[in-house]
Design an enzyme around this catalytic site. Structure first.
Site, mmCIF file in Angstrom:
data_model
loop_
_atom_site.group_PDB
_atom_site.id
_atom_site.type_symbol
_atom_site.label_atom_id
_atom_site.label_comp_id
_atom_site.label_asym_id
_atom_site.label_seq_id
_atom_site.Cartn_x
_atom_site.Cartn_y
_atom_site.Cartn_z
ATOM 1 N N HIS A 130 102.190 -36.396 6.007
ATOM 2 C CA HIS A 130 103.438 -37.116 6.263
ATOM 3 C C HIS A 130 103.189 -38.564 6.682
ATOM 4 C CE1 HIS A 130 102.857 -35.873 10.599
ATOM 5 N NE2 HIS A 130 103.372 -37.074 10.801
ATOM 6 N N ASP A 160 100.084 -30.156 5.674
ATOM 7 C CA ASP A 160 100.206 -31.515 6.216
ATOM 8 C C ASP A 160 98.844 -32.177 6.416
ATOM 9 O OD1 ASP A 160 101.684 -33.722 6.941
ATOM 10 O OD2 ASP A 160 101.881 -33.127 9.039
ATOM 11 N N SER A 237 100.046 -38.948 15.012
ATOM 12 C CA SER A 237 99.867 -38.062 13.871
ATOM 13 C C SER A 237 98.652 -38.469 13.054
ATOM 14 C CB SER A 237 101.112 -38.085 12.980
ATOM 15 O OG SER A 237 102.209 -37.502 13.626
#
Length: 483
Positions: A130, A160, A237
Site C-alpha cells: 500500500h 501487503d 508502514s
C-alpha cells in the site's frame, strides 16, 4: 540573612526560573537576555549538569544504542508519486482553453512510507504494497540523506508485501538487516520499531510483542500479524520491527485507532512476520508474483443448528459444502459434510479462518486437517495445489468472450464480499457489448452457485439457455443479461 534562608531563597529563584523557562520554551520565545539575567541571580545555587552515569553500583545501564547503530542505516524512507488525470469539463472547451491555456490536466499524488534493506549486495528493499500502490515513480532516501530511484520488482496485495531494488553505490556500501525466524517470537519479547512516521524523519519506538498469529482484522488481506505496543503511526508502514539482536522479525504495516489511522498510536500496532515476508520476497524475485496453495473446497460456518445436526459439542469450524474435482481435497479424501476443526494444529473457528490459513500456504505444502465425520474424529493430510489465478470468459461461455475473471482481493473477502472480479474487458468484445465493465464484481449468476473463481468456473459445466449475471459496480447492484 542566615545560610539556610539564603539557600531556600536560591532554590525558590531557581524553581521559579525553571518554570518560566519551561513555559517559554513551550511558547517558543525564550530570550537570551532574560536567561542570562536569571542565571546571574543565583550564580552558585544551581550545580552544573552532570553526565548520565554509564553504570549503577558497577552494573552497566542497558541501552539500545549499540544495536540501533547497526539497524538504522538499513531503514529507509520511501517517497512515491502518482500522476492522476483531472476530469475538468472546461479543459475540452476551446473557448476556455484559449482563455486559460494553463488549466491543469493532471495532479501529482505523493505519499510517504518506510522500507527495509534486506540484501545489501543486490539492493533489495522490502516495504508494504500500500506504500507504493499505483505509483508512477518511487524513490528511496537512505539514513545518510542520499536519495536513490527505486525499481519495482513485484508486490502481493493480499499480504501487503512489496519488493523494490535500488542501485548499490560503489563508494559507500549499503547496510542490510538480517531476517530472523519469526516463528520463535513469543508474547512478551521486546521489539523495536523503526520508520518515518508522519514524514518527520527516522524515528525509533520500543515495546513488547502483545500477540502473535493475529487475524480477523477487517480489510487487511491474509493475516498472521505480530501485534505490538511499540508506536506505529502513519508513515511507519513498511519499516522494520527488530528484536534486541537487531534482526528483522516483522514489517510494520498497520495500526488500529477507532478515530482513524491519522489519529495516531494507541498501542495497537501490527507487523507482517519476517517468515511470511521472506517467503513472498523469494517468490517475487523468482516469478514476479505469488502462487498460493488451495484445498479446492467450498465451506460454510458451523452454526448451532448445524452443530446439533452433526453431533458437535460447539458451534465452530468450517463444514465442507463442495469438493472440486482434481483438487487437493479430493485427492486427500475429504467429503461433503466433513467439519474442519484444525489445520496443522491451528484452530479453525469458521470458513474465514480456513480461507486465511489457505492463503498463507505455498503450493505443495502438506496440511494436516483435524475433522469430524459423522460425529467421529478423523485426521487427513492434503498436499495443496495451486489456486487458479484468472480465467478467460470465452472458455466458460461464448457470451463472456472478451472478459477475464479473477479472484477477489483477500481484503474484499475479509469485508464479507464474495464472488469474482472482472479483471479486464476488451473494447468491442461481446462481453463489452453486453455491458460488462472492468472492475465489476460478479456476485451471482443463474449458471449456478459460486463463492470464488473455482466455483464460478464449475458453475458453467452446463451453459444455461439464458445467462444473467448479478454484478456490483461501485455502490450500485444490478443484473446483466448476457446475449
Amino acid at each position: 540573612m542566615n545560610a539556610s534562608t539564603r539557600t531556600l531563597l536560591a532554590l525558590t529563584l531557581a524553581a521559579a526560573f525553571g518554570g518560566f523557562a519551561a513555559t517559554a520554551v513551550h511558547e517558543g520565545k525564550i530570550a537570551p537576555a532574560l536567561a542570562a539575567d536569571a542565571a546571574a541571580a543565583a550564580p552558585a545555587a544551581v550545580p552544573a549538569a552532570a553526565a548520565l552515569p554509564s553504570a549503577v553500583a558497577g552494573t552497566p545501564l542497558p541501552s539500545l544504542a549499540p544495536m540501533l547503530k547497526r539497524v538504522l542505516p538499513a531503514v529507509v524512507s520511501v517517497h512515491s508519486q502518482q500522476r492522476v488525470r483531472i476530469s475538468n469539463p472546461f479543459a475540452n472547451d476551446p473557448f476556455f482553453r484559449r482563455m486559460f491555456p494553463n488549466i491543469p490536466q493532471e495532479r501529482i499524488n505523493q505519499s510517504l512510507g518506510s522500507g527495509v534493506i534486506v540484501d545489501a549486495q543486490r539492493g533489495l528493499v522490502l516495504t508494504n504494497h500500500h506504500v507504493i500502490e499505483g505509483a508512477d515513480e518511487v524513490s528511496v532516501t537512505l539514513a545518510d540523506g542520499r536519495t536513490l530511484q527505486a525499481e519495482f520488482v513485484g508486490s502481493d496485495p493480499d499480504t501487503d508485501v512489496a519488493l523494490m531494488r535500488i542501485p548499490v553505490p560503489k563508494d559507500t556500501p549499503l547496510t542490510a538487516i538480517p531476517l530472523a525466524d519469526s516463528s520463535r517470537l513469543q508474547v512478551g519479547d521486546f521489539v523495536v520499531a523503526v520508520g518515518n512516521p508522519f514524514g518527520i524523519g527516522q524515528t525509533v519506538t520500543s515495546g513488547i510483542v502483545s500477540a502473535v498469529g493475529r487475524s480477523g482484522l477487517q480489510g487487511l488481506g491474509y493475516q498472521n500479524f505480530i501485534q505490538t505496543d511499540a508506536s506505529i503511526n502513519p508513515g511507519n508502514s513498511g519499516g522494520a520491527l527488530v528484536n534486541l539482536d537487531g534482526q528483522l522479525v516483522g514489517i510494520n504495516t498497520a495500526s488500529f485507532n477507532p478515530r482513524g489511522s491519522m489519529a495516531g498510536n494507541i498501542g495497537l500496532g501490527f507487523a507482517i512476520p519476517s517468515n511470511l515476508a521472506g517467503d513472498v520476497m523469494r517468490q517475487l524475485l523468482a516469478t514476479g508474483e505469488v502462487h498460493r496453495g488451495s484445498l479446492g473446497i467450498d465451506t460454510q460456518d458451523v452454526d448451532a443448528r448445524i452443530a446439533g445436526g452433526l453431533g458437535l459439542d460447539a458451534a465452530r469450524g468450517a463444514v465442507v459444502t463442495r469438493v472440486y474435482p482434481q483438487s487437493a481435497a479430493a485427492a486427500a479424501g475429504l467429503q461433503v459434510g466433513d467439519v474442519i476443526l484444525a489445520a496443522n494444529g491451528q484452530r479453525i473457528d469458521d470458513r474465514d479462518t480456513l480461507r486465511n490459513f489457505e492463503g498463507l500456504q505455498a503450493v505443495g505444502s502438506q496440511v494436516t486437517l483435524d475433522l469430524r465425520r459423522d460425529g467421529r474424529p478423523l485426521q487427513l493430510t492434503a498436499t495443496l495445489r495451486e489456486q487458479p489465478r484468472s480465467v478467460t470468459g470465452a472458455t466458460l461461455d461464448p457470451r463472456l468472450s472478451g472478459a477475464s475473471f479473477a479472484e477477489l482481493p483477500a481484503s474484499a473477502r475479509q469485508a464479507g464480499i464474495g464472488g469474482v472480479l472482472v479483471e479486464s474487458v476488451a473494447r468491442g468484445s461481446r462481453a463489452a457489448d453486453n455491458g460488462l465493465r472492468q472492475g465489476d464484481v460478479v456476485i451471482a449468476a443463474n449458471s449456478g452457485r459460486f463463492d470464488d473463481l473455482s466455483g464460478f468456473r464449475l458453475s458453467f459445466s452446463r451453459q444455461p439457455p439464458q445467462l444473467v449475471l448479478r454484478i456490483v459496480r461501485g455502490n450500485a447492484q444490478g443484473d446483466l443479461l448476457m446475449q
